[in-house]
Structures are given as structure tokens and as C-alpha cells.
Design an enzyme around this catalytic site. Structure first.
Site, PDB file in Angstrom:
ATOM      1  N   PHE A 185     -11.425  -0.394  -2.980  1.00  0.00           N
ATOM      2  CA  PHE A 185     -10.754  -1.634  -3.353  1.00  0.00           C
ATOM      3  C   PHE A 185     -11.798  -2.713  -3.693  1.00  0.00           C
ATOM      4  O   PHE A 185     -12.731  -2.945  -2.916  1.00  0.00           O
ATOM      5  CB  PHE A 185      -9.823  -2.114  -2.234  1.00  0.00           C
ATOM      6  CG  PHE A 185      -8.916  -3.207  -2.713  1.00  0.00           C
ATOM      7  CD1 PHE A 185      -7.827  -2.901  -3.509  1.00  0.00           C
ATOM      8  CD2 PHE A 185      -9.188  -4.532  -2.429  1.00  0.00           C
ATOM      9  CE1 PHE A 185      -7.002  -3.913  -4.010  1.00  0.00           C
ATOM     10  CE2 PHE A 185      -8.365  -5.544  -2.924  1.00  0.00           C
ATOM     11  CZ  PHE A 185      -7.266  -5.232  -3.712  1.00  0.00           C
TER      12      PHE A 185
ATOM     13  N   ASP B  14     -10.799  -0.374   6.353  1.00  0.00           N
ATOM     14  CA  ASP B  14      -9.784  -1.265   5.796  1.00  0.00           C
ATOM     15  C   ASP B  14      -8.476  -0.478   5.843  1.00  0.00           C
ATOM     16  O   ASP B  14      -8.303   0.504   5.113  1.00  0.00           O
ATOM     17  CB  ASP B  14     -10.172  -1.648   4.358  1.00  0.00           C
ATOM     18  CG  ASP B  14      -9.164  -2.592   3.715  1.00  0.00           C
ATOM     19  OD1 ASP B  14      -8.021  -2.682   4.206  1.00  0.00           O
ATOM     20  OD2 ASP B  14      -9.526  -3.231   2.712  1.00  0.00           O
TER      21      ASP B  14
ATOM     22  N   TYR C 133       0.727  -8.400   4.640  1.00  0.00           N
ATOM     23  CA  TYR C 133       1.828  -8.704   3.711  1.00  0.00           C
ATOM     24  C   TYR C 133       2.380  -7.472   3.033  1.00  0.00           C
ATOM     25  O   TYR C 133       3.263  -7.558   2.195  1.00  0.00           O
ATOM     26  CB  TYR C 133       1.405  -9.754   2.671  1.00  0.00           C
ATOM     27  CG  TYR C 133       0.043  -9.538   2.034  1.00  0.00           C
ATOM     28  CD1 TYR C 133      -0.159  -8.572   1.071  1.00  0.00           C
ATOM     29  CD2 TYR C 133      -1.038 -10.332   2.406  1.00  0.00           C
ATOM     30  CE1 TYR C 133      -1.400  -8.394   0.477  1.00  0.00           C
ATOM     31  CE2 TYR C 133      -2.285 -10.170   1.823  1.00  0.00           C
ATOM     32  CZ  TYR C 133      -2.462  -9.192   0.867  1.00  0.00           C
ATOM     33  OH  TYR C 133      -3.694  -9.024   0.298  1.00  0.00           O
ATOM     34  N   LYS C 134       1.842  -6.299   3.398  1.00  0.00           N
ATOM     35  CA  LYS C 134       2.319  -5.074   2.755  1.00  0.00           C
ATOM     36  C   LYS C 134       3.446  -4.475   3.606  1.00  0.00           C
ATOM     37  O   LYS C 134       4.509  -5.065   3.738  1.00  0.00           O
ATOM     38  CB  LYS C 134       1.167  -4.116   2.562  1.00  0.00           C
ATOM     39  CG  LYS C 134       0.062  -4.692   1.676  1.00  0.00           C
ATOM     40  CD  LYS C 134      -1.122  -3.746   1.605  1.00  0.00           C
ATOM     41  CE  LYS C 134      -2.284  -4.337   0.838  1.00  0.00           C
ATOM     42  NZ  LYS C 134      -2.070  -4.348  -0.605  1.00  0.00           N
TER      43      LYS C 134
ATOM     44  N   ARG D 179       2.022   2.604  -9.549  1.00  0.00           N
ATOM     45  CA  ARG D 179       2.168   2.866  -8.106  1.00  0.00           C
ATOM     46  C   ARG D 179       3.612   2.595  -7.681  1.00  0.00           C
ATOM     47  O   ARG D 179       4.205   1.584  -8.037  1.00  0.00           O
ATOM     48  CB  ARG D 179       1.230   1.986  -7.291  1.00  0.00           C
ATOM     49  CG  ARG D 179      -0.235   2.148  -7.629  1.00  0.00           C
ATOM     50  CD  ARG D 179      -1.118   1.411  -6.634  1.00  0.00           C
ATOM     51  NE  ARG D 179      -0.769   0.006  -6.520  1.00  0.00           N
ATOM     52  CZ  ARG D 179      -1.362  -0.845  -5.690  1.00  0.00           C
ATOM     53  NH1 ARG D 179      -2.323  -0.412  -4.890  1.00  0.00           N
ATOM     54  NH2 ARG D 179      -1.012  -2.116  -5.636  1.00  0.00           N
TER      55      ARG D 179
END
Ligand SMILES: Cc1ncc(COP(=O)(O)O)c(C=O)c1O
Length: 411
Positions: free
Chosen positions: A125, A196, A221-222, A370
Site C-alpha cells: 500500500f 498493517d 473505517y473499513k 475490488r
């Protein structure tokens, strides 16, 4: 191919089905983007309204004590710990994932002054790699970042490596790294590991202590449904408390913030990873999401995320094969995170065409679509419907329209 009645019976037997009602669900969409921004819990509105009117709006500054705003980061971290296989005193909620990466990268390198290499995976990422580069600029000495393919990380662990930084679930392919094996080899060589787990918590089983992880960060927030820009978290294994400390010496990480001492004394344990004043509105919204996730069984969440992903793959595979779409995620559910990635040359246009038909997923460069399978908010029926819409869109080339090629700032 799985039939309609089998899908209906999966939903009927779903032990997590009742969680759906706990989320606000806009009409006319199938939300497959919980890996990016989770849905909003219904209770978040009430909680925030109450904080606005009764706490901030009425009790004003007294709320720091009266409503324990000051204790919110540690309290919420303590709840989150159960979801990631950590002890409550090893986790702190603070700042963003990017900033927490920086704190831990610098803290870990300073704890390993004799080693000069940070190891990471190519294509990981971007913020993780950007933060490593930034940390290297700030650290003195001739340290360097060594990038290798994910599959080569194990062999690249050598005694000159100070720190391995890795996302457990790859943000594009959704491939899950072998955390336990990597931690075990790293530990034998004295290499620290920083994970992570942004794409893991709430979607795949995470057992930081069981795996032997040293350090970790993650977004809330996922799959944790904490809200846009929700505060992130830091994990520091107890064995590193006092030895790996935050380089960002803000007053909230001080041992006694309200003593207003002239010099900095870090709070003990993980508490020194706080920095500035905690964002109370965001924190209290996050707590609603964490409370919901804690009511669900972690193994059941992982099993359902996998089951939904498997179903989507099964139902779209024939069309994918026929129309040039390839599966970019592991087909085996246990090797995959909560989302499924497909590759298609006109991937952006296809993702926009799907959004126009109510199937909300996202796109990552260069050609990845995705689809996230949030276990608390989705049904098998919805996923089957989304797969049908996908198949129709690709078959009819509905994506082949200039409108869908127009890039928005956020993809
Ligand atoms: C794996 C991973 N790490 C970090 C981040 C970014 O974290 P933040 O923007 O909260 O700093 C994301 C965002 O999607 C992510 O997917």
C-alpha cells in the site's frame, strides 16, 4: 452452479444475518465497498446527536471528565484488542494509520540502531512505503528500504534487517500473508515486524500475539465501520513497552499531560503513542462500530466474508473467462482477505458502469476492480444479485461509454 434455493438457505442459516438491521442501508444499492468505507451503523446517529446536544453542546469542557472523553482512546482500544488478538493494554487508538506507521517505523529503527535495512513488499500500500521513505529521511545514518516481491520476503529476512513492514492482506489482490511463519523467522533473526492490518480486522482472523507480531497498525473505517477518517490504532506487544516509544512527543503521550512539565516523559506502555488531543466526535462514532463488531464471532465473520467472496467468484467465473476478466485474488478462500479483485483493461469504466447500476465497488490502478464482502452488512442473495448485474454489464459491454471513463478524484 449454485441455485437460487441454495442461496436462500444460506441466508436463512446465516448466524450473522441479524446484524444487517444495525446498519443504515440506502435503497437501490448493493454495497460491495466495506473494505474501503464501511456502512454506517444506525446507532451512530443517536450517539453523535447525544454527544452534540448533551455533551459538547451542554456540558462543554466538563465533558472531558464527566463523560470520560479523556479515557475514550484507551477504552475503545481495549475493546478493539479482542478483535485483533491483542491484550487491551497493548493497543491505543490514535491519529491515522499513516501517522501511526511513521511512529512505529521510527520507534522500531531507533530500537535497532545497529541494523540498517527496512524490508517491505514491492507494490504494497503506497502510504506504507511513503511513510518508510519519509522516516528514512528523518532518521540519521545510512539506512535503506529494501523492496522485494511478497513471495520473496521470507528469504529476504536477514540479520541486517531492522524491521519488516507488511500489510497482512494485500490491498489489490487480497492475498493474505503468512503472518505466523514470517514472524517466527523474523524473531529468530532479531528482526522486528510491523503489520498493517487495515484490510484484516473484521474480515479475516487476526491473532497478533499468537502469531508473534511485534507491532501493528490499522484503519477503523473499513470493516470496523468507524466512519470516514475514523481514528486508527497502534499495537505494541508488551515485550516492547518502554523500549519502542513514539518519536512524536505530543502532550497526550506524556506521562502526566496536565502536570505541564517543562520536559517530556513518555507515558508507560502503549499510551505514549497518543500525540495530540483526541478527536472525540470521530472516536465516539468509531466506538459504535467496534461495539457492533465485538458482538459478532470473529471466526463467523471471517467464514462469511470468505463464503460471500467464494459465491461471487463462482457466479462470475464463466463470464469472466468469456469476456477477458481475470481473477486477481486467490481462488482459495482461506488465502484471501475480505475482498475479491478482478482485472480488466477497462476496469475503471466497468466499475463506474456497475456503480451506475447500483453495485458499488471500487477501482485501483492500473486495472483492478475490488468487491468487498463485509460480513455484517451483506446477504448471499445480494451478492448473487450483484454477480448477475456484473455478468450482464460485461456481456452487453455496458461499460463501453465515454461517461464511465471520466475519472473522479476518488476512485
Ligand atoms: C492497507 C492500508 N494502509 C493504510 C491506509 C491509509 O490509512 P490512512 O489514510 O488512515 O492513513 C489504507 C487506506 O485505504 C490501507 O488500505
Amino acid at each position: 452452479m449454485i441455485g437460487e434455493s441454495a442461496i436462500t438457505s444460506r441466508d436463512a442459516g446465516d448466524p450473522l444475518a441479524h446484524f444487517r438491521e444495525a446498519f443504515l442501508r440506502p435503497e437501490g444499492i448493493i454495497y460491495l465497498d466495506g473494505h474501503s468505507l464501511g456502512m454506517m451503523p444506525v446507532a451512530t446517529q443517536t450517539v453523535i446527536q447525544n454527544v452534540l446536544s448533551k455533551q459538547w453542546g451542554h456540558d462543554l469542557i466538563q465533558s472531558w471528565n464527566r463523560h470520560d472523553w479523556i479515557g475514550a482512546p484507551a477504552r475503545i482500544a481495549g475493546k478493539l484488542a479482542a478483535l485483533i488478538g491483542a491484550n487491551p493494554h497493548e493497543v491505543m487508538v490514535a491519529d491515522s494509520t499513516s501517522i501511526n506507521l511513521y511512529k512505529l517505523i521510527v520507534g522500531a529503527c531507533l530500537a535497532r540502531p545497529e541494523r540498517r535495512v527496512i524490508l517491505a513488499a514491492e507494490g504494497d500500500f503506497p502510504t506504507d512505503l511513503y511513510m518508510i521513505h519519509g522516516a528514512l529521511k528523518a532518521l540519521s545514518g545510512d539506512r535503506e528500504l529494501k523492496l522485494v516481491p511478497r513471495a520473496a520476503l521470507n528469504d529476504a529476512l536477514t540479520p541486517d534487517v531492522a524491521l519488516l513492514v507488511l500489510t497482512q492482506v494485500d490491498y489489490r489482490s487480497s492475498e493474505v500473508a503468512e503472518m505466523e511463519a514470517l514472524c517466527s523467522r523474523a524473531r529468530a533473526l532479531g528482526v522486528l515486524t510491523l503489520w498493517d492490518i487495515s484490510h484484516s480486522a473484521g474480515a479475516v482472523p487476526v491473532s497478533l500475539n499468537k502469531a508473534g507480531a511485534d507491532l501493528a497498525v490499522g484503519c477503523c473505517y473499513k470493516y470496523l465501520n468507524g466512519g470516514p477518517g475514523a481514528p486508527a490504532y497502534v499495537f505494541v506487544a508488551e515485550r516492547w513497552h518502554g523500549e519502542i516509544v513514539s518519536p512524536l512527543q505530543g502532550w497526550m503521550g506524556h506521562a502526566a499531560p496536565f502536570a505541564f512539565e517543562a520536559g517530556y516523559r513518555p507515558a508507560s506502555g502503549v499510551a505514549n503513542f497518543q500525540c495530540g488531543t483526541p478527536p472525540i466526535l470521530s472516536l465516539l462514532a468509531l466506538e459504535v462500530g467496534i461495539d457492533l463488531a465485538r458482538q459478532a464471532d470473529v471466526a463467523a465473520m471471517a467464514e462469511k466474508a470468505r463464503g460471500l467472496g467464494d459465491l461471487f467468484i463462482e457466479l462470475t467465473a464463466p463470464h469472466c473467462q468469456k469476456f477477458g476478466v481475470s481473477l486477481a485474488s486467490p481462488a482459495a478462500g482461506e488465502m484471501r482477505g475480505g475482498h475479491v479483485a478482478l482485472r480488466f483493461p477497462a476496469g475503471y469504466a466497468l466499475s463506474q458502469a456497475l456503480i451506475a447500476r447500483g453495485v458499488i465497488g471500487d477501482f485501483r490502478e492500473p486495472d483492478f476492480l475490488r468487491f468487498g464482502f463485509s460480513p455484517l452488512t451483506l446477504t448471499y442473495g445480494e451478492v448473487a444479485k450483484a454477480a448477475n448485474i456484473f455478468n450482464e454489464t460485461i456481456e452487453k459491454r455496458a461499460w463501453d461509454n465515454p461517461v464511465f471513463r471520466r475519472r473522479a478524484l476518488v476512485t
